[in-house]
Design an enzyme around this catalytic site. Structure first.
Site, PDB file in Angstrom:
ATOM      1  N   GLY A  20       5.664  -8.204 -29.136  1.00 13.68           N
ATOM      2  CA  GLY A  20       4.376  -9.556 -30.171  1.00 13.68           C
ATOM      3  C   GLY A  20       4.447  -8.766 -31.105  1.00 13.68           C
ATOM      4  O   GLY A  20       3.847  -7.680 -31.084  1.00 13.68           O
ATOM      5  N   ASP A 129       2.818  -2.315 -23.355  1.00 15.77           N
ATOM      6  CA  ASP A 129       2.667  -1.848 -22.829  1.00 15.77           C
ATOM      7  C   ASP A 129       4.291  -1.355 -21.957  1.00 15.77           C
ATOM      8  O   ASP A 129       3.983  -0.496 -21.282  1.00 15.77           O
ATOM      9  CB  ASP A 129       1.126  -2.826 -21.724  1.00 15.77           C
ATOM     10  CG  ASP A 129       1.494  -1.735 -20.446  1.00 15.77           C
ATOM     11  OD1 ASP A 129       0.999  -0.495 -20.335  1.00 15.77           O
ATOM     12  OD2 ASP A 129       1.409  -3.090 -19.544  1.00 15.77           O
ATOM     13  N   THR A 157      -1.353  -2.447 -29.750  1.00 16.61           N
ATOM     14  CA  THR A 157      -2.172  -3.751 -29.367  1.00 16.61           C
ATOM     15  C   THR A 157      -2.996  -4.558 -29.074  1.00 16.61           C
ATOM     16  O   THR A 157      -3.747  -3.817 -29.233  1.00 16.61           O
ATOM     17  CB  THR A 157      -1.234  -3.688 -27.421  1.00 16.61           C
ATOM     18  OG1 THR A 157      -2.002  -4.882 -27.623  1.00 16.61           O
ATOM     19  CG2 THR A 157      -1.871  -2.682 -27.016  1.00 16.61           C
ATOM     20  N   ASP A 159      -4.174  -6.291 -27.512  1.00 21.20           N
ATOM     21  CA  ASP A 159      -4.791  -6.247 -25.938  1.00 21.20           C
ATOM     22  C   ASP A 159      -5.169  -5.078 -25.951  1.00 21.20           C
ATOM     23  O   ASP A 159      -6.193  -4.977 -24.905  1.00 21.20           O
ATOM     24  CB  ASP A 159      -3.677  -6.752 -24.575  1.00 21.20           C
ATOM     25  CG  ASP A 159      -3.629  -8.246 -25.304  1.00 21.20           C
ATOM     26  OD1 ASP A 159      -3.858  -9.156 -25.869  1.00 21.20           O
ATOM     27  OD2 ASP A 159      -1.843  -7.778 -24.781  1.00 21.20           O
ATOM     28  N   MET A 202      -7.042 -14.647 -28.576  1.00 25.68           N
ATOM     29  CA  MET A 202      -6.095 -14.721 -28.359  1.00 25.68           C
ATOM     30  C   MET A 202      -6.277 -12.448 -27.579  1.00 25.68           C
ATOM     31  O   MET A 202      -7.080 -12.298 -27.896  1.00 25.68           O
ATOM     32  CB  MET A 202      -4.965 -14.580 -28.330  1.00 25.68           C
ATOM     33  CG  MET A 202      -3.411 -13.582 -27.963  1.00 25.68           C
ATOM     34  SD  MET A 202      -2.041 -13.721 -29.050  1.00 25.68           S
ATOM     35  CE  MET A 202      -1.259 -12.229 -28.138  1.00 25.68           C
ATOM     36  N   GLY A 203      -5.742 -12.182 -26.407  1.00 26.32           N
ATOM     37  CA  GLY A 203      -6.174 -11.251 -25.797  1.00 26.32           C
ATOM     38  C   GLY A 203      -6.733 -11.245 -24.150  1.00 26.32           C
ATOM     39  O   GLY A 203      -6.809 -11.542 -23.786  1.00 26.32           O
ATOM     40  N   ARG A 204      -6.864  -9.835 -23.620  1.00 25.64           N
ATOM     41  CA  ARG A 204      -6.903  -9.751 -22.583  1.00 25.64           C
ATOM     42  C   ARG A 204      -9.126  -9.217 -22.236  1.00 25.64           C
ATOM     43  O   ARG A 204      -9.006  -8.223 -23.495  1.00 25.64           O
ATOM     44  CB  ARG A 204      -6.134  -9.016 -21.386  1.00 25.64           C
ATOM     45  CG  ARG A 204      -4.492  -9.556 -21.697  1.00 25.64           C
ATOM     46  CD  ARG A 204      -4.074  -8.722 -21.186  1.00 25.64           C
ATOM     47  NE  ARG A 204      -2.279  -8.558 -21.236  1.00 25.64           N
ATOM     48  CZ  ARG A 204      -1.359  -7.949 -20.733  1.00 25.64           C
ATOM     49  NH1 ARG A 204      -1.176  -6.314 -21.073  1.00 25.64           N
ATOM     50  NH2 ARG A 204      -0.399  -8.341 -21.253  1.00 25.64           N
TER      51      ARG A 204
END
Length: 204
Positions: A20, A129, A157, A159, A202-204
């Protein structure tokens, strides 16, 4: 003897961005071009278009002398100047479905042969990842099958989930921009006590 021969070998560097879009993709490309231009000015540099898709299809663009001189301009822009895609070289069915390889072909082998055909000695993969696990798979395939190539994965990233990297490129920028947006949204809310704001992150 082997060391001096390796040092004398002409280097050809390839850059690839995948996954992304995230902050620092363009900057990473710009800094790599600038650094290689300073450290290895005679080395040729190319960029594979649209990530691993471009590698499989042999789509590449040269980094010209004019681009090298202005490489740091890329640090002021988002996105990727060479394009991205979400392709995993180990997902054979998906690669066949997309028309990236033919039935019976191993995407890892196709990628390795394309790197050899292009004369690449160092491949930089910039992504998250999936991009880096794919880079590891490619590096393992190259080593197992005696391809003399180096693969360098650069973790990017928002994330921040690439183990064991403590902080990935782009994560801080994403957090900072999210905080700025939230601050502005809160200020807007102060004009109306009955206003409901939903701030999605957005994100983890």
């Amino acid at each position: 003897m082997a060391k001096s021969a390796r040092a004398a070998k002409k280097q050809k560097i390839a850059l690839l961005t995948a996954g992304g879009l995230a902050p620092c993709l363009s900057a990473a490309v710009g800094f790599l071009i600038d650094m290689y231009s300073k450290k290895l000015p005679k080395a040729e540099i190319i960029g594979y278009r649209n990530g691993y898709m471009g590698l499989l299809k042999g789509w590449s663009i040269p980094v010209t002398a004019a681009v090298r001189k202005q490489a740091l301009v890329l640090t002021q822009h988002g996105g990727s100047p060479i394009g991205n895609s979400r392709v995993k070289l180990t997902n054979v069915k998906d690669c066949i479905k997309r028309g990236l390889v033919k039935e019976g072909q191993n995407p890892l082998h196709v990628a390795a042969e394309q790197l050899v055909k292009d004369g690449i000695t160092i491949l930089h993969t910039i992504g998250g990842d999936d991009t880096n696990t794919t880079a590891a798979d490619l590096a393992a395939y190259l080593a197992t099958n005696n391809y003399n190539l180096t693969v360098v994965g650069l973790p990017k990233t928002i994330d921040n989930d690439v183990i064991p990297i403590a902080q990935t490129l782009g994560a801080v920028t994403a957090a900072e921009q999210g905080a700025i947006f939230f601050e502005n949204a809160i200020n807007e809310q102060s004009t109306n006590p009955r206003m409901l704001l939903i701030h999605e992150v957005m994100g983890r």
